[in-house]
Design a protein around this motif. Structure first.
Motif, mmCIF file in Angstrom:
data_model
loop_
_atom_site.group_PDB
_atom_site.id
_atom_site.type_symbol
_atom_site.label_atom_id
_atom_site.label_comp_id
_atom_site.label_asym_id
_atom_site.label_seq_id
_atom_site.Cartn_x
_atom_site.Cartn_y
_atom_site.Cartn_z
ATOM 1 N N ILE A 75 0.680 -1.202 0.055
ATOM 2 C CA ILE A 75 -0.031 -0.116 0.045
ATOM 3 C C ILE A 75 0.782 1.098 -0.070
ATOM 4 O O ILE A 75 1.087 1.936 1.040
ATOM 5 C CB ILE A 75 -0.893 0.081 1.313
ATOM 6 N N ALA A 76 1.504 1.453 -1.134
ATOM 7 C CA ALA A 76 2.553 2.689 -1.058
ATOM 8 C C ALA A 76 2.843 2.903 -2.686
ATOM 9 O O ALA A 76 3.835 2.566 -3.176
ATOM 10 C CB ALA A 76 3.553 2.453 -0.186
ATOM 11 N N ASP A 77 1.610 3.119 -3.605
ATOM 12 C CA ASP A 77 2.025 3.263 -4.915
ATOM 13 C C ASP A 77 3.141 4.142 -5.514
ATOM 14 O O ASP A 77 4.070 3.746 -6.217
ATOM 15 C CB ASP A 77 0.674 3.325 -5.742
ATOM 16 N N PRO B 239 -5.205 -1.951 -1.134
ATOM 17 C CA PRO B 239 -5.871 -3.328 -1.042
ATOM 18 C C PRO B 239 -7.003 -3.335 -2.089
ATOM 19 O O PRO B 239 -7.655 -4.523 -2.110
ATOM 20 C CB PRO B 239 -6.270 -3.457 0.235
ATOM 21 N N TRP B 240 -7.624 -2.524 -2.928
ATOM 22 C CA TRP B 240 -8.463 -2.926 -3.991
ATOM 23 C C TRP B 240 -8.169 -4.089 -4.851
ATOM 24 O O TRP B 240 -9.147 -4.803 -4.936
ATOM 25 C CB TRP B 240 -8.849 -1.599 -4.779
ATOM 26 N N TYR B 241 -7.110 -4.188 -5.267
ATOM 27 C CA TYR B 241 -6.510 -5.364 -5.932
ATOM 28 C C TYR B 241 -5.514 -6.255 -5.173
ATOM 29 O O TYR B 241 -4.509 -5.709 -4.908
ATOM 30 C CB TYR B 241 -5.918 -4.947 -7.496
ATOM 31 N N LYS C 215 -0.466 8.088 8.521
ATOM 32 C CA LYS C 215 -1.623 8.609 8.191
ATOM 33 C C LYS C 215 -2.199 8.536 6.903
ATOM 34 O O LYS C 215 -3.444 8.553 6.772
ATOM 35 C CB LYS C 215 -1.578 10.434 8.498
ATOM 36 N N GLU C 216 -1.325 8.656 6.006
ATOM 37 C CA GLU C 216 -1.620 8.118 4.518
ATOM 38 C C GLU C 216 -1.908 6.630 4.496
ATOM 39 O O GLU C 216 -3.132 6.311 3.918
ATOM 40 C CB GLU C 216 -0.447 8.396 3.461
ATOM 41 N N TYR C 217 -1.471 5.905 5.232
ATOM 42 C CA TYR C 217 -1.669 4.573 5.216
ATOM 43 C C TYR C 217 -3.129 4.055 5.882
ATOM 44 O O TYR C 217 -4.000 3.371 5.426
ATOM 45 C CB TYR C 217 -0.686 3.752 6.303
ATOM 46 N N ALA D 200 -9.034 3.149 5.271
ATOM 47 C CA ALA D 200 -10.369 3.887 5.601
ATOM 48 C C ALA D 200 -11.044 4.208 4.275
ATOM 49 O O ALA D 200 -12.425 3.730 4.272
ATOM 50 C CB ALA D 200 -10.328 5.155 6.420
ATOM 51 N N ALA D 201 -10.589 4.490 3.334
ATOM 52 C CA ALA D 201 -11.187 4.662 2.022
ATOM 53 C C ALA D 201 -11.659 3.289 1.273
ATOM 54 O O ALA D 201 -12.618 3.213 0.793
ATOM 55 C CB ALA D 201 -10.127 5.329 1.041
ATOM 56 N N TYR D 202 -10.792 2.378 1.554
ATOM 57 C CA TYR D 202 -11.065 1.115 1.118
ATOM 58 C C TYR D 202 -12.423 0.567 1.616
ATOM 59 O O TYR D 202 -13.354 -0.071 1.187
ATOM 60 C CB TYR D 202 -9.941 0.149 1.256
ATOM 61 N N GLU D 203 -12.335 0.556 3.035
ATOM 62 C CA GLU D 203 -13.391 0.103 3.907
ATOM 63 C C GLU D 203 -14.579 0.826 3.607
ATOM 64 O O GLU D 203 -15.715 0.339 3.286
ATOM 65 C CB GLU D 203 -13.358 0.318 5.556
ATOM 66 N N ASP D 204 -14.534 2.168 3.492
ATOM 67 C CA ASP D 204 -15.757 2.843 2.909
ATOM 68 C C ASP D 204 -16.487 2.607 1.582
ATOM 69 O O ASP D 204 -17.591 2.326 1.316
ATOM 70 C CB ASP D 204 -15.528 4.227 2.731
ATOM 71 N N ASP D 205 -15.404 2.234 0.621
ATOM 72 C CA ASP D 205 -15.733 1.825 -0.729
ATOM 73 C C ASP D 205 -16.323 0.333 -0.774
ATOM 74 O O ASP D 205 -17.110 0.055 -1.395
ATOM 75 C CB ASP D 205 -14.654 1.654 -1.456
ATOM 76 N N MET D 206 -15.790 -0.437 0.122
ATOM 77 C CA MET D 206 -16.444 -1.915 0.354
ATOM 78 C C MET D 206 -17.799 -1.896 0.839
ATOM 79 O O MET D 206 -18.600 -2.527 0.489
ATOM 80 C CB MET D 206 -15.553 -2.866 1.060
#
Length: 193
Positions: A28-30, A150-152, A175-177, A182-188
């Motif tokens: 998780i650090a593109d 973690p989307w993919y 914080k970025e991590y 959190a964005a992934y959880e919201d999206d799911m």
């Protein structure tokens, strides 16, 4: 030791290792993955490599560098033309995993990057094609580079590589991590309703 420094050292070790040919660079650090990989390759001296873009249009060449936050890079006008980036000579091609391509089997590049791999992570047949392609290649080092974890989830690629390096921004930028998770959880949650 920072996540980036640790990953950089591991990539350098992989590049200098005579037996390991394939690497999965994930985490998780593109931006950090792209930058660290390019810096490690550049540190090796004058290398020639191919970046195989999977299922992308020509703007994939620019997008590859955009993910590294390199915006003023002059990419080639078409696939197959070389470009210079510091010590590196880079070529791009559009790789389709729908049919078996032996286009570069006889070229001995110093490295090959296969990106983005999210489109094949759930397709066993395409993963097998990537494995067979890597085995046929004369290229010294083949790197599968992930995007938008973690989307993919690239776990399905781990069995086909010699080494896995994970670069998360968990320690360097917690914080970025947490923002990404959190964005992934919201999206799911949104997708479930």
């Amino acid at each position: 030791m920072s996540d980036v420094k640790n990953a950089y050292d591991q990539i350098i070790d992989f590049l200098n290792n005579e037996t390991d040919k394939t690497l999965l660079l994930r985490g998780i650090a593109d931006k950090e993955k792209h930058q660290t990989l390019l810096k490690a390759l550049n540190a090796q001296g004058n290398l020639k490599g191919l970046i195989n873009l999977i299922h992308t249009t020509k703007d994939g060449m620019e997008n590859f560098f955009r993910w590294a936050e390199l915006y003023k890079v002059n990419v080639p006008k078409k696939y197959g033309q070389g470009m210079k980036l510091s010590n590196l000579i880079i070529y791009f091609d559009n790789l389709t995993t729908k049919s078996n391509s032996e286009k570069y089997d006889h070229y001995a590049f110093d490295f090959m990057i296969i990106w983005p791999i999210q489109s094949v992570t759930k397709n066993e047949k395409e993963i097998q094609m990537l494995k067979e392609m890597a085995q046929r290649q004369k290229t010294k080092k083949i790197i599968y580079l992930t995007i938008k974890e973690p989307w993919y989830n690239p776990d399905s690629l781990e069995p086909i590589v010699d080494r896995v390096i994970k670069l998360d921004c968990e320690n360097d930028d917690p914080k970025e991590y947490q923002r990404i998770l959190a964005a992934y959880e919201d999206d799911m949650k949104r997708r479930k309703y």
